[in-house]
Design a protein around this motif. Structure first.
Motif, PDB file in Angstrom:
ATOM      1  N   ALA A   1       0.827  -1.210   0.000  1.00 49.35           N
ATOM      2  CA  ALA A   1       0.000   0.000   0.000  1.00 49.35           C
ATOM      3  C   ALA A   1       0.860   1.258   0.000  1.00 49.35           C
ATOM      4  N   LEU A   2       1.882   1.278   0.847  1.00 48.63           N
ATOM      5  CA  LEU A   2       2.727   2.467   0.951  1.00 48.63           C
ATOM      6  C   LEU A   2       3.638   2.626  -0.263  1.00 48.63           C
ATOM      7  N   THR A   3       4.056   1.502  -0.862  1.00 47.30           N
ATOM      8  CA  THR A   3       4.869   1.584  -2.080  1.00 47.30           C
ATOM      9  C   THR A   3       4.074   2.214  -3.211  1.00 47.30           C
ATOM     10  N   GLY A   4       2.836   1.740  -3.403  1.00 44.56           N
ATOM     11  CA  GLY A   4       1.984   2.321  -4.437  1.00 44.56           C
ATOM     12  C   GLY A   4       1.694   3.780  -4.176  1.00 44.56           C
ATOM     13  N   THR A   5       1.446   4.121  -2.917  1.00 41.82           N
ATOM     14  CA  THR A   5       1.176   5.514  -2.558  1.00 41.82           C
ATOM     15  C   THR A   5       2.382   6.406  -2.824  1.00 41.82           C
ATOM     16  N   ALA A   6       3.560   5.950  -2.400  1.00 40.33           N
ATOM     17  CA  ALA A   6       4.782   6.734  -2.602  1.00 40.33           C
ATOM     18  C   ALA A   6       5.072   6.934  -4.088  1.00 40.33           C
ATOM     19  N   ALA A   7       4.886   5.886  -4.881  1.00 44.82           N
ATOM     20  CA  ALA A   7       5.117   5.999  -6.323  1.00 44.82           C
ATOM     21  C   ALA A   7       4.164   7.010  -6.944  1.00 44.82           C
ATOM     22  N   ALA A   8       2.906   6.986  -6.512  1.00 39.19           N
ATOM     23  CA  ALA A   8       1.921   7.923  -7.047  1.00 39.19           C
ATOM     24  C   ALA A   8       2.269   9.358  -6.662  1.00 39.19           C
ATOM     25  N   VAL A   9       2.732   9.548  -5.433  1.00 47.87           N
ATOM     26  CA  VAL A   9       3.114  10.900  -4.988  1.00 47.87           C
ATOM     27  C   VAL A   9       4.292  11.420  -5.814  1.00 47.87           C
ATOM     28  N   VAL A  10       5.272  10.551  -6.093  1.00 45.97           N
ATOM     29  CA  VAL A  10       6.429  10.963  -6.895  1.00 45.97           C
ATOM     30  C   VAL A  10       5.990  11.349  -8.308  1.00 45.97           C
ATOM     31  N   VAL A  11       5.155  10.498  -8.921  1.00 41.93           N
ATOM     32  CA  VAL A  11       4.679  10.790 -10.277  1.00 41.93           C
ATOM     33  C   VAL A  11       3.855  12.079 -10.289  1.00 41.93           C
ATOM     34  N   LEU A  12       2.984  12.229  -9.295  1.00 41.19           N
ATOM     35  CA  LEU A  12       2.149  13.427  -9.220  1.00 41.19           C
ATOM     36  C   LEU A  12       2.997  14.676  -9.048  1.00 41.19           C
ATOM     37  N   ALA A  13       4.014  14.597  -8.172  1.00 39.03           N
ATOM     38  CA  ALA A  13       4.896  15.743  -7.961  1.00 39.03           C
ATOM     39  C   ALA A  13       5.629  16.109  -9.248  1.00 39.03           C
ATOM     40  N   ALA A  14       6.059  15.082  -9.995  1.00 38.37           N
ATOM     41  CA  ALA A  14       6.753  15.342 -11.261  1.00 38.37           C
ATOM     42  C   ALA A  14       5.827  16.009 -12.268  1.00 38.37           C
ATOM     43  N   ILE A  15       4.581  15.526 -12.335  1.00 39.82           N
ATOM     44  CA  ILE A  15       3.617  16.106 -13.273  1.00 39.82           C
ATOM     45  C   ILE A  15       3.357  17.574 -12.939  1.00 39.82           C
ATOM     46  N   VAL A  16       3.128  17.839 -11.650  1.00 39.16           N
ATOM     47  CA  VAL A  16       2.849  19.210 -11.225  1.00 39.16           C
ATOM     48  C   VAL A  16       4.068  20.100 -11.453  1.00 39.16           C
ATOM     49  N   ALA A  17       5.280  19.578 -11.168  1.00 43.10           N
ATOM     50  CA  ALA A  17       6.490  20.375 -11.343  1.00 43.10           C
ATOM     51  C   ALA A  17       6.738  20.702 -12.810  1.00 43.10           C
ATOM     52  N   ILE A  18       6.428  19.752 -13.695  1.00 40.97           N
ATOM     53  CA  ILE A  18       6.683  19.967 -15.125  1.00 40.97           C
ATOM     54  C   ILE A  18       5.635  20.875 -15.755  1.00 40.97           C
TER      55      ILE A  18
ATOM     56  N   GLY B   1       2.956  22.525 -14.029  1.00 39.04           N
ATOM     57  CA  GLY B   1       2.499  23.661 -13.246  1.00 39.04           C
ATOM     58  C   GLY B   1       1.011  23.909 -13.438  1.00 39.04           C
ATOM     59  N   THR B   2       0.650  25.161 -13.647  1.00 41.73           N
ATOM     60  CA  THR B   2      -0.768  25.483 -13.841  1.00 41.73           C
ATOM     61  C   THR B   2      -1.315  24.950 -15.157  1.00 41.73           C
ATOM     62  N   ALA B   3      -0.431  24.577 -16.082  1.00 46.42           N
ATOM     63  CA  ALA B   3      -0.894  24.030 -17.358  1.00 46.42           C
ATOM     64  C   ALA B   3      -1.485  22.637 -17.202  1.00 46.42           C
ATOM     65  N   ILE B   4      -1.331  22.058 -16.006  1.00 52.04           N
ATOM     66  CA  ILE B   4      -1.846  20.713 -15.775  1.00 52.04           C
ATOM     67  C   ILE B   4      -3.350  20.643 -16.005  1.00 52.04           C
ATOM     68  N   VAL B   5      -4.055  21.740 -15.716  1.00 56.52           N
ATOM     69  CA  VAL B   5      -5.510  21.725 -15.855  1.00 56.52           C
ATOM     70  C   VAL B   5      -5.931  21.708 -17.318  1.00 56.52           C
ATOM     71  N   ARG B   6      -4.982  21.983 -18.235  1.00 51.99           N
ATOM     72  CA  ARG B   6      -5.332  21.995 -19.648  1.00 51.99           C
ATOM     73  C   ARG B   6      -4.798  20.792 -20.408  1.00 51.99           C
ATOM     74  N   TYR B   7      -3.666  20.205 -19.950  1.00 45.04           N
ATOM     75  CA  TYR B   7      -2.992  19.187 -20.754  1.00 45.04           C
ATOM     76  C   TYR B   7      -3.173  17.755 -20.253  1.00 45.04           C
ATOM     77  N   VAL B   8      -3.562  17.554 -19.010  1.00 45.30           N
ATOM     78  CA  VAL B   8      -3.763  16.193 -18.503  1.00 45.30           C
ATOM     79  C   VAL B   8      -5.199  15.760 -18.778  1.00 45.30           C
ATOM     80  N   PRO B   9      -5.405  14.733 -19.587  1.00 41.37           N
ATOM     81  CA  PRO B   9      -6.770  14.274 -19.902  1.00 41.37           C
ATOM     82  C   PRO B   9      -7.375  13.500 -18.726  1.00 41.37           C
ATOM     83  N   LEU B  10      -7.932  14.223 -17.768  1.00 42.09           N
ATOM     84  CA  LEU B  10      -8.435  13.602 -16.553  1.00 42.09           C
ATOM     85  C   LEU B  10      -9.577  12.639 -16.844  1.00 42.09           C
ATOM     86  N   ASP B  11     -10.448  12.980 -17.790  1.00 41.40           N
ATOM     87  CA  ASP B  11     -11.576  12.105 -18.088  1.00 41.40           C
ATOM     88  C   ASP B  11     -11.104  10.751 -18.621  1.00 41.40           C
ATOM     89  N   ASP B  12     -10.073  10.763 -19.475  1.00 41.25           N
ATOM     90  CA  ASP B  12      -9.534   9.499 -19.984  1.00 41.25           C
ATOM     91  C   ASP B  12      -8.939   8.676 -18.849  1.00 41.25           C
TER      92      ASP B  12
END
Length: 277
Positions: free
Chosen positions: A39-56, A58-69
């Motif tokens: 559980a914690l491994t999956g959580t940590a991996a998701a946090v790392v990926v999420l942090a990378a996405i947000v860092a890369i 930034g505010t453009a995440i709301v336009r470029y990440v296809p959340l519905d897909d």
């Protein structure tokens, strides 16, 4: 801080709390039913990926990440996993599959390991890691969307009203952070009672939860507007519970007179074999 920024803080807190509860629910049941390392491994991996996405992005995440897909894919996979666990639980409760005596099996494993000077094995389960990862990543993205959207709206509104540019994103992030801390504390308190629930019962509950969240997220990805939004999760869970209980009652008519059980001989042999692996 202005009244509007307080409103942003409270709104971000409440909206993020819902997402954190949904993610933490999945992580909690993975930790209790499989193990906490997965559980914690999956959580940590998701946090790392999420942090990378947000860092890369930034505010453009709301336009470029296809959340519905992403919702459709994650929802479909969770429904598959949930139905797999529900199938096993329904067959066991209906008397068509053997019930497991978890306490006896656990004690037998401990005794066998002590006899061979071994400790309880710890491992990373791929299913557990994947389930926790997908749930935390999806809900984390939604929290990021909430923070960025609320923050940008606050910045735009405040800028047009008095010419200043407050950090609305920071205010929204603080609200989300407070919600996350509160959910983690509440989950830590709930962990001990959940660990005393029998495995068969817990897997049945987990099956309903995974199927419920999967249906809800997949439906959102397809454009379905659920009645009262996140509150409809309770309705979906109730519908799946009622349906599976009716299915159990129907299948009991096909169960043998003497329901299958796990024999102590087979149980002890399995425990000794697993302990030696």
């Amino acid at each position: 801080m202005t009244a509007q920024l307080w409103a942003v803080l409270i709104a971000a807190f409440l909206a993020s709390a819902v997402e954190f509860v949904e993610a933490f629910t999945i992580v909690l049941v993975v930790g209790v039913t499989i193990n906490w390392r997965s559980a914690l491994t999956g959580t940590a991996a998701a946090v790392v990926v999420l942090a990378a996405i947000v860092a890369i992005f930034g505010t453009a995440i709301v336009r470029y990440v296809p959340l519905d897909d992403l919702r459709i894919v994650v929802g479909f996979l969770l429904v598959l996993f949930g139905l797999k666990w529900l199938k096993k639980s329904v067959l066991r409760y209906a008397g068509l599959a053997a019930l497991h005596d978890e306490e006896a099996i656990y004690e037998a494993r401990i005794a066998a390991m002590r006899a061979h000077d071994k400790v309880m094995p710890t491992y990373i389960d791929a299913f557990g890691v994947a389930t926790a990862f997908k749930s935390v990543l999806l809900e984390g993205l939604e929290v990021a969307f909430i923070v960025i959207t609320f923050g940008l709206q606050a910045n735009a509104s405040q800028h047009t009203s008095n010419g200043t540019q407050p950090n609305g994103i920071l205010v929204a992030a603080l609200g989300a952070l407070a919600a996350g801390i509160l959910v983690i504390i509440a989950g830590a308190i709930a962990r001990a009672p959940l660990e005393r629930v029998p495995e068969n019962t817990l897997k049945y509950i987990v099956g309903i939860l995974l199927t419920t969240f999967g249906t809800f997220w997949g439906g959102e990805g397809l454009g379905i507007e659920w009645w009262h939004e996140d509150l409809f999760l309770l309705v979906l869970a109730a519908l799946y519970f009622i349906f599976t209980r009716l299915l159990v009652l129907w299948l009991r008519g096909y169960a043998p007179a003497n329901p299958p059980v796990v024999s102590s001989l087979k149980r002890d042999a399995s425990a000794r074999q697993e302990a030696l692996q």
